[in-house]
Design an enzyme around this catalytic site. Structure first.
Site, PDB file in Angstrom:
ATOM      1  N   CYS A  18     -15.799  48.738 -10.005  1.00 15.81           N
ATOM      2  CA  CYS A  18     -16.491  48.526  -8.728  1.00 15.81           C
ATOM      3  C   CYS A  18     -15.684  48.957  -7.506  1.00 15.81           C
ATOM      4  O   CYS A  18     -16.208  48.989  -6.401  1.00 15.81           O
ATOM      5  CB  CYS A  18     -16.846  47.047  -8.578  1.00 15.81           C
ATOM      6  SG  CYS A  18     -15.357  46.034  -8.531  1.00 15.81           S
ATOM      7  N   CYS A  87     -14.636  41.320 -13.508  1.00 17.33           N
ATOM      8  CA  CYS A  87     -14.031  40.857 -12.252  1.00 17.33           C
ATOM      9  C   CYS A  87     -12.748  40.064 -12.500  1.00 17.33           C
ATOM     10  O   CYS A  87     -11.880  40.017 -11.637  1.00 17.33           O
ATOM     11  CB  CYS A  87     -15.016  39.998 -11.484  1.00 17.33           C
ATOM     12  SG  CYS A  87     -16.626  40.787 -11.272  1.00 17.33           S
TER      13      CYS A  87
HETATM   14 FE1  FES Z   1     -15.862  44.008  -8.030  1.00 16.85          FE
HETATM   15 FE2  FES Z   1     -16.442  41.676  -9.106  1.00 16.85          FE
HETATM   16  S1  FES Z   1     -17.825  43.224  -8.523  1.00 16.85           S
HETATM   17  S2  FES Z   1     -14.496  42.535  -8.771  1.00 16.85           S
END
Ligand code: FES
Length: 108
Positions: A18, A87
């Protein structure tokens, strides 16, 4: 939470999934983590796992802290939804990176 100005080492990790970032700061006394803090620029799960990893690692030896896994952190939070498991990488990997950097800096 927050930057530690007098940290002995800072772990830095980015999440390839992400693009979020986490920094873990450690202060070491003897072979124990005396103080630890984090700055995480990411989702709520990343912030929660970063916070949890600081709670789990504080007071532990570097060896013990190296054994804290992503799953340990997620379990300490009573689990994360599968879509959020990536995450928890930031927290555990950031901690391990900080310890590695501390060891590199202090090897004789
Ligand atoms: Fe990026 Fe959780 S969506 S660390």
């Amino acid at each position: 939470m927050g930057e530690m100005k007098d940290a002995d080492a800072m772990g830095e990790v980015g999440n390839p999934t992400c693009g979020d970032m986490s920094y873990i700061y450690i202060k070491v006394e003897g072979d124990k983590i005396k103080n630890i803090s984090f700055q995480t620029f990411g989702c709520a799960a990343a912030i929660a796992t970063s916070s949890m990893v600081t709670e789990m690692a504080k007071g532990k030896t570097l060896e013990e802290a190296m054994e804290i896994t992503r799953n340990d952190v997620a379990e300490a939070l009573d689990g994360l939804p599968p879509i959020k498991m990536h995450c928890s990488n930031l927290a555990a990997d950031g901690l391990h990176d900080a310890i590695k950097k501390f060891r590199e800096k202090n090897k004789s």
